[in-house]
Design an enzyme around this catalytic site. Sequence first.
Site, PDB file in Angstrom:
ATOM      1  N   ASP A 154      28.049 -18.042  11.309  1.00 48.62           N
ATOM      2  CA  ASP A 154      28.174 -17.345  12.589  1.00 48.62           C
ATOM      3  C   ASP A 154      27.576 -18.238  13.665  1.00 48.62           C
ATOM      4  O   ASP A 154      26.351 -18.411  13.725  1.00 48.62           O
ATOM      5  CB  ASP A 154      27.447 -16.002  12.554  1.00 48.62           C
ATOM      6  CG  ASP A 154      28.167 -14.978  11.660  1.00 48.62           C
ATOM      7  OD1 ASP A 154      28.860 -15.399  10.713  1.00 48.62           O
ATOM      8  OD2 ASP A 154      28.027 -13.762  11.917  1.00 48.62           O
ATOM      9  N   LYS A 217      33.524 -12.893  17.380  1.00 45.90           N
ATOM     10  CA  LYS A 217      32.467 -11.900  17.235  1.00 45.90           C
ATOM     11  C   LYS A 217      31.865 -11.630  18.605  1.00 45.90           C
ATOM     12  O   LYS A 217      31.706 -12.552  19.408  1.00 45.90           O
ATOM     13  CB  LYS A 217      31.435 -12.461  16.245  1.00 45.90           C
ATOM     14  CG  LYS A 217      30.180 -11.649  16.055  1.00 45.90           C
ATOM     15  CD  LYS A 217      29.299 -12.272  14.955  1.00 45.90           C
ATOM     16  CE  LYS A 217      27.901 -11.690  14.956  1.00 45.90           C
ATOM     17  NZ  LYS A 217      27.016 -12.339  13.974  1.00 45.90           N
ATOM     18  N   LYS A 253      34.838  -9.319  14.709  1.00 45.95           N
ATOM     19  CA  LYS A 253      33.573  -8.712  14.285  1.00 45.95           C
ATOM     20  C   LYS A 253      32.778  -8.211  15.480  1.00 45.95           C
ATOM     21  O   LYS A 253      32.203  -9.007  16.217  1.00 45.95           O
ATOM     22  CB  LYS A 253      32.739  -9.741  13.507  1.00 45.95           C
ATOM     23  CG  LYS A 253      31.356  -9.230  13.089  1.00 45.95           C
ATOM     24  CD  LYS A 253      30.613 -10.258  12.249  1.00 45.95           C
ATOM     25  CE  LYS A 253      29.154  -9.837  12.021  1.00 45.95           C
ATOM     26  NZ  LYS A 253      28.378 -10.863  11.310  1.00 45.95           N
TER      27      LYS A 253
END
Lengths: 317, 476
Positions: A154, A217, A253
């Site tokens: 991430d 995300k 996400k």
Amino acid sequence: MPLLPDADALDAATGSASGLRRFLLGLPGVDQVGAEARASALAARSVKADAKRQALDLAVSCIDLTTLEGADSPGKVRSLCAKARVPDASDPTCPRPAAVCIYGDLVPVAVEALKGTGIAVAAVATAFPSGRASLEVKLADVRDAVAAGADEIDMVIDRGAFLAGQYAQVLDEVRAVKEACGRAHLKVILETGELATLDNVRRASWLAMMGGADFIKTSTGKISPAATLPVALVMLEAVRDWYAATGHRIGFKPAGGIRTSKDAIKHLVLVHETVGDDWLDPSLYRIGASTLLNDILLQRQKMASGRYAGRDYVTGA
Amino acid sequence: MTFDYAPAPESTAVVDIAPSYGLFIGGDFVESLDGSVFDTVNPATEEVLSKVTQAGTADVDRAVRAARAAYEGVWSHLPGRERGKYLFRIARILQERAREFAVLESIDNGKPIKESRDVDIPLAAAHFFYHAGWADKLSYAGHGPAPKPLGVVGQVIPWNFPLLMLAWKIAPALACGNTVVLKPAETTPLTALLFADVCRQADLPAGVVNIITGDGDTGRALVEHPGIDKVAFTGSTEVGKAIARAVAGTPKRVTLELGGKAANIVFDDAPIDQAVEGIVNGIFFNQGHVCCAGSRLLVQESVAEEVLVALRRRLLTLRVGDPLDKNTDVGAINSAAQLSRICEISDSGDAEGAVRWSPPFSQPDKGFWFPPTVFTEVAPAHRIAREEVFGPVLAVLTFRTPDEAIEKANNTPYGLSAGVWTEKGSRILWAADRLRAGVVWANTFNRFDPTSPFGGFKESGWGREGGRHGLEGYLR
């Protein structure tokens, strides 16, 4: 130029900094009032009975169970992994979350603790959460985590560069990180709370996908507001339009601020009615959360027994 | 996984429908003197809900006399602040009984519960609140230092927003000191009859509000009754013209809110996803039973295909079905008669060469249904581009330049509303200045507020309702 780009336009856009800038600024605008109205209309969907039961199980299986504290210790991570292995000791039918998401230095601990479960290890990297370090340092951070066995990385984008209009720099960084990821999946965190406008959210989404993101995300969870519904809507629309342009499905996400079953279901409805059910799968959809799981477990227990149990009937992480 | 929403029906336990209803005259429900009865049905199931009275001329006369007596005897003598108290009270009761009204409205009308619950009833209460505030401030409304009420007002309202149109009519009339005789549409009388109960609960003096049910004949008798001082009508242009002829040469005042064929203009720089929402809201809100519906989509040629692709994709997620399901977006067509009109004019679209498209739709066994429908390749001369369908049918036309958009938008006998979609503020102002329509929405559609005057140009009507301007129609 047509409203939405096709694959050729995407290729052409990445040739020069000015071309990239023109491309991003040429994306259709987002009317904030309209986007908020649409998001709140979808949030009002009434999900009951079987639909709710299914949605709750889906939500669990899409969770990236997360701890990102300075005080995290190997013990805390092992404890979180144990929770991921057996979310609800009283109910073996409860699905497992998709991944455990932690800081890079704790990856070996999680890899060990999750061996054989199929639960992925996700590591935040690239000088998370601020992203304020040199590219070399960020890449080293990524390589470290991947070498230690992380399945997913991430990363955060450089919001300073993005807001300054240095889109090419952001794009290059995402590309470099993607390369450093090797076989690991890349989730690109936009930190939408710092991007200020929904127009920026749309541009940053496209930029991340052009850079090779497997997932986009919303947030680090360190900045408020985080995964709001209008932001999720705009990012899902970008994912949808990217698929139309390229034929590639990019995952999404939302992370940060999703704490209750109700919140999670609202987000699932958004996916269902914006990109479609293909995305309702852990391979294309994740929810980044730390406290959400327990609320869902309480809801599941209530649906099974007809009664609410207290917080003492689910485990802490 | 496939994510199908389980049925989420609103409970009907809160609603109590009587097997039959009389007329609300002089503060009481009374039997008809010379009328017959007819059925009101649930358009989603065709189930007969109740029998209501077809008020005859003697009933109309009695209602007008009751209103006159209340006007002379009580209402015209009350200071504004006293009238305001009643209106505030009615508004609060509407809020308290909101669920009951919303469920009843959806049962009788066929509209989705989420619209009756989130739009109709809250707005109806808002209209009473808003006009309650004006009741003691009429001298400051810009209609002279000491404006006076007109007297007895005859009001005829349509079936698309039964309680909301009642509120649009009754709230300003009472605030200004008039008394009323109101006739709801024959297919949707139930919330008006329930409103009679609210009037009693609020201790409104007898005869200030009278509600008589019936069809067009009852409406005609009311309009032509010599005892009324003003006619207020919302409905079709055809009936509006008949009313205008009927009152011509009499001292009666008239306001008319009539049909529309609104243009919803999408420029090439529009926020596309929100524009698609606006198109959907413009024409499929309330099954398209909206006089200001955006029934003509004018989209710039350079982006037309993309907008249509996005629109069709969006319509695949529009949920048509049981009005009482909280997840229903589009409910039932209000009546068999309206359904056959929608079918007839849609068929003319096919016959005249336009291309019809609807998302897959499984029709329930009972009830009146019509799927959301988009016609492309529409020419301005086609009937579906000119006539008001009053149903979920969108006619799509294209344009190349802003001037052409305005010209096509204004090329209609109507002029109730219009929409403009663009990210360019200067273009919004430019377009709004040129569109011959009572309301122009920018980057939104179908927004209503009691403070905002509403009304049409050309064959869309006379006068305004709502806002300071709306008071004018009830004062002299």
